[in-house]
Design an enzyme around this catalytic site. Structure first.
Site, short mmCIF file in Angstrom:
data_model
loop_
_atom_site.label_atom_id
_atom_site.label_comp_id
_atom_site.label_asym_id
_atom_site.label_seq_id
_atom_site.Cartn_x
_atom_site.Cartn_y
_atom_site.Cartn_z
N ARG A 77 90.92 28.27 24.67
CA ARG A 77 91.38 28.60 26.03
C ARG A 77 90.81 27.56 26.99
O ARG A 77 89.60 27.43 27.11
CB ARG A 77 90.89 29.99 26.44
N ASN A 115 101.22 32.07 28.99
CA ASN A 115 101.43 31.77 30.41
C ASN A 115 100.58 30.62 30.92
O ASN A 115 101.08 29.74 31.62
CB ASN A 115 101.17 33.03 31.24
N GLY A 116 99.29 30.62 30.57
CA GLY A 116 98.40 29.55 31.04
C GLY A 116 98.86 28.20 30.50
O GLY A 116 98.90 27.19 31.22
N THR A 117 99.22 28.19 29.22
CA THR A 117 99.67 26.96 28.57
C THR A 117 100.92 26.42 29.27
O THR A 117 101.06 25.21 29.48
CB THR A 117 100.00 27.25 27.08
N THR A 137 103.00 34.49 22.34
CA THR A 137 101.99 35.46 22.76
C THR A 137 102.32 36.85 22.23
O THR A 137 103.48 37.26 22.22
CB THR A 137 101.79 35.57 24.29
N ASP A 139 101.51 39.28 23.80
CA ASP A 139 101.71 40.09 25.01
C ASP A 139 103.17 40.15 25.46
O ASP A 139 103.54 41.01 26.26
CB ASP A 139 100.86 39.52 26.17
N MET A 181 95.82 45.58 22.67
CA MET A 181 95.62 44.38 23.52
C MET A 181 96.74 44.27 24.57
O MET A 181 97.86 44.72 24.36
CB MET A 181 95.60 43.12 22.67
N GLY A 182 96.40 43.63 25.65
CA GLY A 182 97.35 43.46 26.76
C GLY A 182 96.62 43.78 28.05
O GLY A 182 96.45 44.94 28.39
N ARG A 278 88.29 60.75 20.21
CA ARG A 278 87.71 59.52 19.67
C ARG A 278 88.52 58.31 20.10
O ARG A 278 89.71 58.42 20.38
CB ARG A 278 87.68 59.57 18.14
O1 F6P Z 1 96.86 36.80 25.35
C1 F6P Z 1 96.71 37.42 24.13
C2 F6P Z 1 95.52 38.34 24.12
O2 F6P Z 1 95.38 38.85 22.82
C3 F6P Z 1 95.55 39.48 25.12
O3 F6P Z 1 96.35 40.56 24.72
C4 F6P Z 1 94.11 39.84 25.23
O4 F6P Z 1 93.84 40.45 26.46
C5 F6P Z 1 93.43 38.50 25.12
O5 F6P Z 1 94.33 37.66 24.43
C6 F6P Z 1 92.13 38.53 24.39
O6 F6P Z 1 91.54 37.28 24.51
P1 F6P Z 1 90.45 36.66 23.53
O7 F6P Z 1 91.11 36.34 22.24
O8 F6P Z 1 90.01 35.42 24.22
O9 F6P Z 1 89.42 37.70 23.37
#
Ligand code: F6P
Length: 360
Positions: A77, A115-117, A137, A139, A181-182, A278
């Site tokens: 990143r 998106n950043g890329t 991604t 996401d 994730m997301g 849980r």
């Molecule tokens: O952008 C993909 C993603 O997996 C997101 O869903 C999550 O928030 C983030 O990356 C996690 O980032 P890292 O791999 O740097 O922990």
């Protein structure tokens, strides 16, 4: 004329990166012949481009990678907001990336990322480099494409997690809150939640009311179903938090000692309903391993279209899926925009119709 291209993968990895790289490479070798194209692999995303960490690839390097997870080039990143900032190392990153492109005598740079890329890819395109993007991604939040590669594999993995939670939650009569994730967009939670038959789906685009989530669990218990499954996006927040600034939100969470949405939701539901609750966090497992058949196909199609853009000398674009067709968007038109779930999205509507609660 011999061509020379660079390929990099940037941001979080996902299944399908190697299949996409292979699609680009094989289409180029087919078109120009093994001697008509040189492919340079750039290590660790833009960091490798900044530091000229490159490797000349052979056609055989792209064999046997269709099914492998991760990325053969490595990834990192490198935040877009830091690209124009000179840090302690005194390196002008944009200048350094342009120098590497020149030093490596590249005719085009392929960037695989989210998106950043895409923002950095657009910046480099504006700086005069020939850039072609590919939307990656889990996401699925890149603007201008209905789907990104990696998303459907991750939906499959998250669905499997939810399936497995169902049997154990049912056996114990527990509530299980699974963190998907997301951070900003809830596509992965929405799709896997529907596919896995989650009872509640909680996403950042629809702030939740904890009482409504608790009531939905209690109602199920009253109807004889002691267990409930909540699919919760890691970036979910409640209606109160929706009115807070990012810093205020972080402080509130730190003060409560429960930093994750799933932890906050689980303890509040257990307190409100009295039902044992849980949390399950599959985390990076959602990004690991082999791409699904769907993603292998999509990656191959995306890779081939990206190679065609090179053949057509159409630079400053990123490939996309629009209305079931593989196409492309101008980087300038999509960079900096995020594709969020909208409340009227057909999947949200369908989920509500079958009784899924979004906690709103
Ligand atoms: O952008 C993909 C993603 O997996 C997101 O869903 C999550 O928030 C983030 O990356 C996690 O980032 P890292 O791999 O740097 O922990």
């Amino acid at each position: 004329m011999k061509r020379r291209i660079g390929i990099l993968t940037s941001g979080g990895d996902c299944p399908g990166l190697n299949a996409t790289i292979r699609g680009v490479a094989k289409a180029c070798y087919e078109k120009f012949g093994n001697d008509g194209i040189e492919i340079v692999g750039i290590n660790d995303g833009f960091s490798g481009l900044i530091n000229n960490q490159c490797k000349e690839m052979e056609p055989s390097d792209f064999s046997g990678i269709l099914t492998t997870g991760g990325t053969i080039f490595g990834t990192k990143r490198t935040p877009f907001k830091m690209m124009k900032v000179i840090e302690d190392d005194n390196v002008n990153k944009v200048k350094a990336m342009k120098e590497t492109y020149k030093k490596q005598k590249l005719d085009c740079l392929f960037t695989l990322g989210g998106n950043g890329t895409h923002k950095t890819a657009n910046l480099l395109s504006e700086e005069g480099l020939n850039v072609i993007g590919l939307p990656k991604t889990i996401d699925n939040d890149i603007w201008g494409t209905s789907v990104t590669f990696g998303f459907h594999t991750s939906v499959d993995i998250a669905t499997d997690v939810i399936d497995r939670l169902h049997t154990t939650a049912n056996s114990h009569g527990r509530i299980l809150v699974v963190e998907i994730m997301g951070n900003k967009a809830g596509w992965l939670t929405l799709y896997s939640g529907v596919a896995g038959g989650a009872d509640m789906i909680v996403i950042p685009e629809i702030p939740f009311d904890i009482n409504k989530l608790s009531d939905a669990c209690a109602k199920r218990a009253d109807s004889g179903k002691a267990f409930s499954i909540l699919a919760v996006a890691e970036g979910a927040f409640d209606v109160e938090e929706a009115n807070l600034k990012k810093k205020e939100r972080a402080k509130k969470r730190a003060d409560s000692g429960e930093k994750t949405a799933t932890a906050r939701i689980a303890s509040a539901i257990e307190a409100n309903t009295g039902i044992e609750t849980r949390v399950c966090v599959p985390g990076h497992m959602l990004r690991g391993g082999s791409p699904s058949a769907y993603d292998r196909v999509l990656a191959t199609q995306f890779g081939c279209r990206a190679a065609e853009l090179l053949f057509e000398e159409k630079f400053g674009y990123t490939v996309a899926m629009v209305e079931e067709k593989i196409t492309e968007n101008k980087l300038a038109d999509i960079a900096g925009k995020t594709k969020f779930v909208t409340p009227d999205d057909q999947m949200v509507v369908a989920a509500r119709r079958i009784g899924v609660s979004f906690g709103d």
